[in-house]
Design a protein around this motif. Sequence first.
Motif, PDB file in Angstrom:
ATOM      1  N   LEU A 147      33.477  70.910  38.561  1.00  0.00           N
ATOM      2  CA  LEU A 147      33.401  69.601  37.921  1.00  0.00           C
ATOM      3  C   LEU A 147      33.367  68.498  38.975  1.00  0.00           C
ATOM      4  N   GLY A 148      34.156  68.671  40.024  1.00  0.00           N
ATOM      5  CA  GLY A 148      34.144  67.700  41.117  1.00  0.00           C
ATOM      6  C   GLY A 148      32.771  67.593  41.762  1.00  0.00           C
ATOM      7  N   GLN A 149      32.081  68.734  41.888  1.00  0.00           N
ATOM      8  CA  GLN A 149      30.742  68.725  42.471  1.00  0.00           C
ATOM      9  C   GLN A 149      29.756  67.982  41.578  1.00  0.00           C
ATOM     10  N   VAL A 150      29.872  68.178  40.256  1.00  0.00           N
ATOM     11  CA  VAL A 150      29.001  67.462  39.318  1.00  0.00           C
ATOM     12  C   VAL A 150      29.241  65.961  39.414  1.00  0.00           C
ATOM     13  N   ILE A 151      30.515  65.567  39.446  1.00  0.00           N
ATOM     14  CA  ILE A 151      30.875  64.147  39.532  1.00  0.00           C
ATOM     15  C   ILE A 151      30.378  63.544  40.845  1.00  0.00           C
ATOM     16  N   ASP A 152      30.657  64.230  41.956  1.00  0.00           N
ATOM     17  CA  ASP A 152      30.255  63.710  43.271  1.00  0.00           C
ATOM     18  C   ASP A 152      28.739  63.566  43.366  1.00  0.00           C
ATOM     19  N   GLU A 165      41.603  58.217  43.003  1.00  0.00           N
ATOM     20  CA  GLU A 165      42.293  58.247  41.715  1.00  0.00           C
ATOM     21  C   GLU A 165      41.288  58.327  40.567  1.00  0.00           C
ATOM     22  N   THR A 166      40.190  57.588  40.695  1.00  0.00           N
ATOM     23  CA  THR A 166      39.153  57.595  39.661  1.00  0.00           C
ATOM     24  C   THR A 166      38.513  58.972  39.554  1.00  0.00           C
ATOM     25  N   ARG A 167      38.201  59.563  40.697  1.00  0.00           N
ATOM     26  CA  ARG A 167      37.591  60.903  40.697  1.00  0.00           C
ATOM     27  C   ARG A 167      38.526  61.914  40.042  1.00  0.00           C
TER      28      ARG A 167
END
Length: 342
Positions: A147-152, A165-167
Amino acid sequence: MATVKASDAERTLANLSAQVSVVLLYGPDSGLVSERGRHLADKTASDAQDPFQMVRLDGDVIAGDPGRLADEVGTITMFGDRRVIRIRIGSKNLAPAVEAALAAEAGDTLVIVEAGDLAKSAPLRSLCEKARNALAVPCYQDDARELGQVIDGSFREAGISVSRETRQWLVDSLGGDRLSTRAEIEKILLYAYGQDRLEIEDIQAVSSNVADLKTDMLVDAAFCGRMSEADSTFRRLRAEGAVAHVLLGALNRHAVALLPHAESVAHGNQPGRAVENWRGLFFKRKAAAKVQLEIWGPKRLLSAIERLQGAVLETRRNAELTDVLTSRAILDIARAARSKRR
């Protein structure tokens, strides 16, 4: 072909062997199944808009005529481009049609089959896991890393930076379904048009999870034994239009979610460690969850669940007393938690 692990799915699809003629994408995350199917199709066909290169077939139609898929696989385009056939399975068994296609004299065609969650014994999954020229790829809900990879990737492509904090807030809030995650991120990016950085307040201003955050405040106040806060939060939510039995449902779901972690603590695990193992828990709720695991044992939680379920039934039988019955149930939970804290 070797069985593909969920953690290796992206790498495997990015480096797909030329000998693979059928890829089965399956799993509970239908959004991820669809996204991977689309990306694989776009990567394989030189022109995804060309109806001769990109063919969509109905799974139930193909299941009723197994030979048709084999015929389609053997078709060669006029200019020799690689063809892609995308199939979404329906209610009928597609395994015989896929088996015939795997045995056919194949042209340069890749068949992408998109399915829901399939048991290991399911004929289609078993076939694709064992066949030399097929691949079965599981599509499960994103873990924190994925999920972090999708967001980044999404924010990097848009040229927007986010605070740590937002991430983390996004990682904890999203991830139930890949399409839902993409839709939520796209909504945030639309809101952020013209900005180069976002803070958590910006995300909360547009995210559909804001109402859930307010409900979480009520849930945590009640299960931590903060009676006055629980009562005032309930009244504020009702004034804002929240439905009473929905709030009861939120408390009940939280108690059910808390139960396995309480059982873990009862078996010797530390509350703090149990909280860290709680997948999907919003990071700002972790301190409250730790307090709750120090208060609520499995037996007391089962009693709370019974009390909340009973309150839901009471509100359905006596709709005119819904607010009174809901308030009483919430205060009962808070009172039970407070008595344990003393």
